[in-house]
Structure formats: structure tokens, C-alpha cells
Design a protein around this motif. Sequence first.
Motif, PDB file in Angstrom:
ATOM      1  N   LEU A  47       0.826  -1.241   0.067  1.00 47.61           N
ATOM      2  CA  LEU A  47       0.118   0.022  -0.336  1.00 47.61           C
ATOM      3  C   LEU A  47       0.903   1.046  -0.087  1.00 47.61           C
ATOM      4  O   LEU A  47       1.712   1.298   0.733  1.00 47.61           O
ATOM      5  N   THR A  48       0.297   2.087  -0.545  1.00 47.66           N
ATOM      6  CA  THR A  48       1.271   3.326  -0.916  1.00 47.66           C
ATOM      7  C   THR A  48       0.741   4.679  -0.499  1.00 47.66           C
ATOM      8  O   THR A  48       1.208   5.790  -0.451  1.00 47.66           O
ATOM      9  N   SER A  49      -0.217   4.698  -0.280  1.00 47.99           N
ATOM     10  CA  SER A  49      -0.945   6.087   1.021  1.00 47.99           C
ATOM     11  C   SER A  49      -2.132   4.943   2.455  1.00 47.99           C
ATOM     12  O   SER A  49      -2.529   4.327   1.659  1.00 47.99           O
ATOM     13  N   THR A  50      -1.805   5.902   2.652  1.00 50.27           N
ATOM     14  CA  THR A  50      -3.158   5.562   3.443  1.00 50.27           C
ATOM     15  C   THR A  50      -4.348   5.956   3.579  1.00 50.27           C
ATOM     16  O   THR A  50      -4.816   6.590   2.823  1.00 50.27           O
ATOM     17  N   VAL A  51      -5.493   4.963   3.582  1.00 46.90           N
ATOM     18  CA  VAL A  51      -7.142   5.175   3.714  1.00 46.90           C
ATOM     19  C   VAL A  51      -7.969   4.896   4.738  1.00 46.90           C
ATOM     20  O   VAL A  51      -7.805   4.899   5.480  1.00 46.90           O
ATOM     21  N   PRO A  52      -8.460   5.839   4.409  1.00 47.02           N
ATOM     22  CA  PRO A  52      -9.866   6.695   5.047  1.00 47.02           C
ATOM     23  C   PRO A  52     -10.894   5.497   5.852  1.00 47.02           C
ATOM     24  O   PRO A  52     -11.812   5.050   6.561  1.00 47.02           O
ATOM     25  N   GLY A  53     -11.267   4.485   4.742  1.00 48.88           N
ATOM     26  CA  GLY A  53     -12.853   3.901   4.632  1.00 48.88           C
ATOM     27  C   GLY A  53     -11.954   2.341   5.696  1.00 48.88           C
ATOM     28  O   GLY A  53     -11.117   1.670   5.401  1.00 48.88           O
ATOM     29  N   PRO A  54     -12.825   1.679   6.243  1.00 46.56           N
ATOM     30  CA  PRO A  54     -12.484   0.530   6.939  1.00 46.56           C
ATOM     31  C   PRO A  54     -12.195  -0.598   6.213  1.00 46.56           C
ATOM     32  O   PRO A  54     -13.077  -0.716   5.108  1.00 46.56           O
ATOM     33  N   LEU A  55     -11.077  -1.213   6.203  1.00 48.83           N
ATOM     34  CA  LEU A  55     -11.094  -3.082   5.404  1.00 48.83           C
ATOM     35  C   LEU A  55     -12.084  -3.234   6.455  1.00 48.83           C
ATOM     36  O   LEU A  55     -11.322  -4.040   7.706  1.00 48.83           O
ATOM     37  N   LEU A  68      -4.093  -9.414  -2.479  1.00 48.46           N
ATOM     38  CA  LEU A  68      -5.925  -8.241  -2.040  1.00 48.46           C
ATOM     39  C   LEU A  68      -5.204  -7.429  -2.987  1.00 48.46           C
ATOM     40  O   LEU A  68      -4.764  -6.539  -3.571  1.00 48.46           O
ATOM     41  N   PRO A  69      -6.065  -7.181  -4.387  1.00 45.15           N
ATOM     42  CA  PRO A  69      -6.163  -6.155  -5.342  1.00 45.15           C
ATOM     43  C   PRO A  69      -5.565  -4.933  -5.034  1.00 45.15           C
ATOM     44  O   PRO A  69      -6.626  -4.699  -4.408  1.00 45.15           O
ATOM     45  N   ARG A  70      -5.189  -3.997  -6.018  1.00 38.09           N
ATOM     46  CA  ARG A  70      -4.897  -2.719  -5.447  1.00 38.09           C
ATOM     47  C   ARG A  70      -6.379  -1.585  -5.825  1.00 38.09           C
ATOM     48  O   ARG A  70      -6.480  -0.568  -4.920  1.00 38.09           O
ATOM     49  N   THR A  71      -6.757  -2.559  -6.656  1.00 38.24           N
ATOM     50  CA  THR A  71      -8.572  -1.837  -6.681  1.00 38.24           C
ATOM     51  C   THR A  71      -9.130  -0.911  -5.723  1.00 38.24           C
ATOM     52  O   THR A  71     -10.112  -0.626  -5.413  1.00 38.24           O
ATOM     53  N   ILE A  72      -8.801  -2.024  -4.595  1.00 36.22           N
ATOM     54  CA  ILE A  72      -9.823  -1.717  -3.394  1.00 36.22           C
ATOM     55  C   ILE A  72      -9.422  -0.717  -2.875  1.00 36.22           C
ATOM     56  O   ILE A  72     -10.810   0.756  -2.367  1.00 36.22           O
ATOM     57  N   GLU A  73      -8.142   0.413  -3.539  1.00 33.26           N
ATOM     58  CA  GLU A  73      -7.902   1.191  -2.217  1.00 33.26           C
ATOM     59  C   GLU A  73      -8.860   2.503  -2.375  1.00 33.26           C
ATOM     60  O   GLU A  73      -8.805   2.832  -2.447  1.00 33.26           O
ATOM     61  N   ALA A  74      -8.928   2.589  -3.935  1.00 32.96           N
ATOM     62  CA  ALA A  74      -9.655   3.878  -4.839  1.00 32.96           C
ATOM     63  C   ALA A  74     -11.480   3.567  -4.008  1.00 32.96           C
ATOM     64  O   ALA A  74     -11.593   4.632  -3.150  1.00 32.96           O
ATOM     65  N   HIS A  75     -11.688   2.402  -3.299  1.00 28.73           N
ATOM     66  CA  HIS A  75     -13.062   2.574  -2.718  1.00 28.73           C
ATOM     67  C   HIS A  75     -12.612   2.771  -1.298  1.00 28.73           C
ATOM     68  O   HIS A  75     -13.467   3.492  -1.167  1.00 28.73           O
ATOM     69  N   LEU A  76     -11.875   2.013  -0.416  1.00 25.98           N
ATOM     70  CA  LEU A  76     -11.380   2.755   0.562  1.00 25.98           C
ATOM     71  C   LEU A  76     -11.409   4.371   0.770  1.00 25.98           C
ATOM     72  O   LEU A  76     -11.715   4.497   1.809  1.00 25.98           O
ATOM     73  N   GLY A  77     -10.360   4.758  -0.719  1.00 29.04           N
ATOM     74  CA  GLY A  77     -10.308   6.298  -0.588  1.00 29.04           C
ATOM     75  C   GLY A  77     -11.039   7.246  -0.161  1.00 29.04           C
ATOM     76  O   GLY A  77     -11.047   8.368   0.059  1.00 29.04           O
ATOM     77  N   GLN A  78     -12.612   6.559  -0.547  1.00 29.83           N
ATOM     78  CA  GLN A  78     -13.573   7.424  -0.547  1.00 29.83           C
ATOM     79  C   GLN A  78     -14.475   7.495   1.099  1.00 29.83           C
ATOM     80  O   GLN A  78     -15.533   7.928   0.842  1.00 29.83           O
ATOM     81  N   GLY A  79     -13.723   6.520   1.876  1.00 30.21           N
ATOM     82  CA  GLY A  79     -14.371   6.320   2.978  1.00 30.21           C
ATOM     83  C   GLY A  79     -15.621   5.471   2.796  1.00 30.21           C
ATOM     84  O   GLY A  79     -15.853   5.180   4.050  1.00 30.21           O
ATOM     85  N   LYS A  80     -15.692   4.311   1.539  1.00 36.55           N
ATOM     86  CA  LYS A  80     -15.986   2.912   2.050  1.00 36.55           C
ATOM     87  C   LYS A  80     -15.980   2.147   2.421  1.00 36.55           C
ATOM     88  O   LYS A  80     -14.879   1.664   2.347  1.00 36.55           O
ATOM     89  N   PRO A  81     -16.355   1.005   3.634  1.00 33.59           N
ATOM     90  CA  PRO A  81     -16.503  -0.143   3.215  1.00 33.59           C
ATOM     91  C   PRO A  81     -15.887  -1.055   2.557  1.00 33.59           C
ATOM     92  O   PRO A  81     -16.953  -1.230   1.490  1.00 33.59           O
ATOM     93  N   ALA A  82     -15.005  -1.739   2.464  1.00 41.87           N
ATOM     94  CA  ALA A  82     -14.861  -2.770   1.907  1.00 41.87           C
ATOM     95  C   ALA A  82     -14.131  -3.860   2.622  1.00 41.87           C
ATOM     96  O   ALA A  82     -13.516  -4.849   3.679  1.00 41.87           O
ATOM     97  N   VAL A  83     -15.051  -5.342   2.069  1.00 39.91           N
ATOM     98  CA  VAL A  83     -14.855  -6.876   3.298  1.00 39.91           C
ATOM     99  C   VAL A  83     -13.873  -7.808   2.639  1.00 39.91           C
ATOM    100  O   VAL A  83     -14.043  -7.636   1.422  1.00 39.91           O
TER     101      VAL A  83
END
Length: 196
Positions: free
Chosen positions: A7-15, A91-106
Motif C-alpha cells: 500500500l502506498t497511501s493511508t486510506v480512510p475507509g475501513p477494511l 488483495l487487489p490494488r483496486t480496493i484502495e480507490a473504494h477505501l479512499g472514498q471512505g467506504k467499507p470493503a469486506v
Amino acid sequence: MQASRKLTSTVPGPLIVVLGPSGSGKDTLMSYARNELAARDDVLFVRRTITRPADAGSEDHLPMTDVEFDAAIDRGDFSLTWAANGLRYGLPRTIEAHLGQGKPAVVNGSRGAWGVIRQVFPTAVAVEIRVDRSILAQRLQSRGRESAQEIEARLVRAAALETGFEADVVIDNSGTLERAGLALVGYLTQRADVQS
């Protein structure tokens, strides 16, 4: 168990990492929750990459050979990779954009990799699926994949991993699918509503 941080940046959404021993019903519960929450686009159910062939008896994952997995690492396709039980997981890097919007990923996780997951995803929370030992033994026997000795080893490992591990939420899956499934759906809905 090995792990690598990607991971290259901190993300706000909860994993939201669903953890539990083999046979605890993680895949079944996640499938139940995915169906119940299908109308919501704010909860992302992550499809892991695993160096295991696809088959009806395991989770829905993206299968890769070790060579393909190495190439995916070289391309930077993963946020996180780890190895356990002779397999490699990504885990695919594509989840970072979703988490970056503050949304949860499971995601279906691994208790052995939990420490590294928390390092890479500081917002990660653990949902542990527990099952009574006797029921877990019955489930492992009924799927017919392991010998009696392998089942006993899995039961011992499952008990050992519970020690020193504190989940944010514990769901008992010793009873009906609906009961445990609704508990997971309720938790995911609550987390998604808090984030919105």
C-alpha cells in the motif's frame, strides 16, 4: 507465513476482515451478506487472488499460478500479499480507490496475516467467525477433504490462533446460517451507514 506491504497511501475507509478457521463458514456467510447487500454500492466485497485452482468447494477467488502471481506483483496489482498453508494470497490494488472514498470493503482474511493487514490498512477491523469445536469437526469431516489426523491438526491450530487475538466483533456460526448471516449483515450495514 510471509507477507509483503504494497500500500502506498493511508486510506480512510475501513477494511473489514472476516477471519476464522477453515470450516467456520466464512465464505458462506460472506456470500449471504453479499446477496443481502447487493443493492448497496458502498459496501465492496473483495475477490482475493489465490494460487489455487478454482473449484466449487472453495471461495470465489481469482486463481493464479505462482508464475502469474509473481507477474502480478511485478505489475503492482496488489495492495497486500501473504503466504499461508502452502498458498499465496493477494488483495487487489483496486480496493484502495473504494477505501479512499471512505467506504467499507469486506475481505476474507487470514488470522496469521492479521498483524500485517493492520500495518498496511490501519483502518482494518476484524470480524471473527467462531464455531463450537464439535461442530467445526463435523463440518471438516463432512466435506471429505482431510484425513482424521489433518482435521485434528486444523482444530488444534484454530484453538491456538484464538489465543492472543482480539477481534472487533465475534459472530457465532454454530447455529443457523440465517442467524449468523444477519449478524454479519447488521454489522456491515452499521459500518457503511457510519461512513456515509
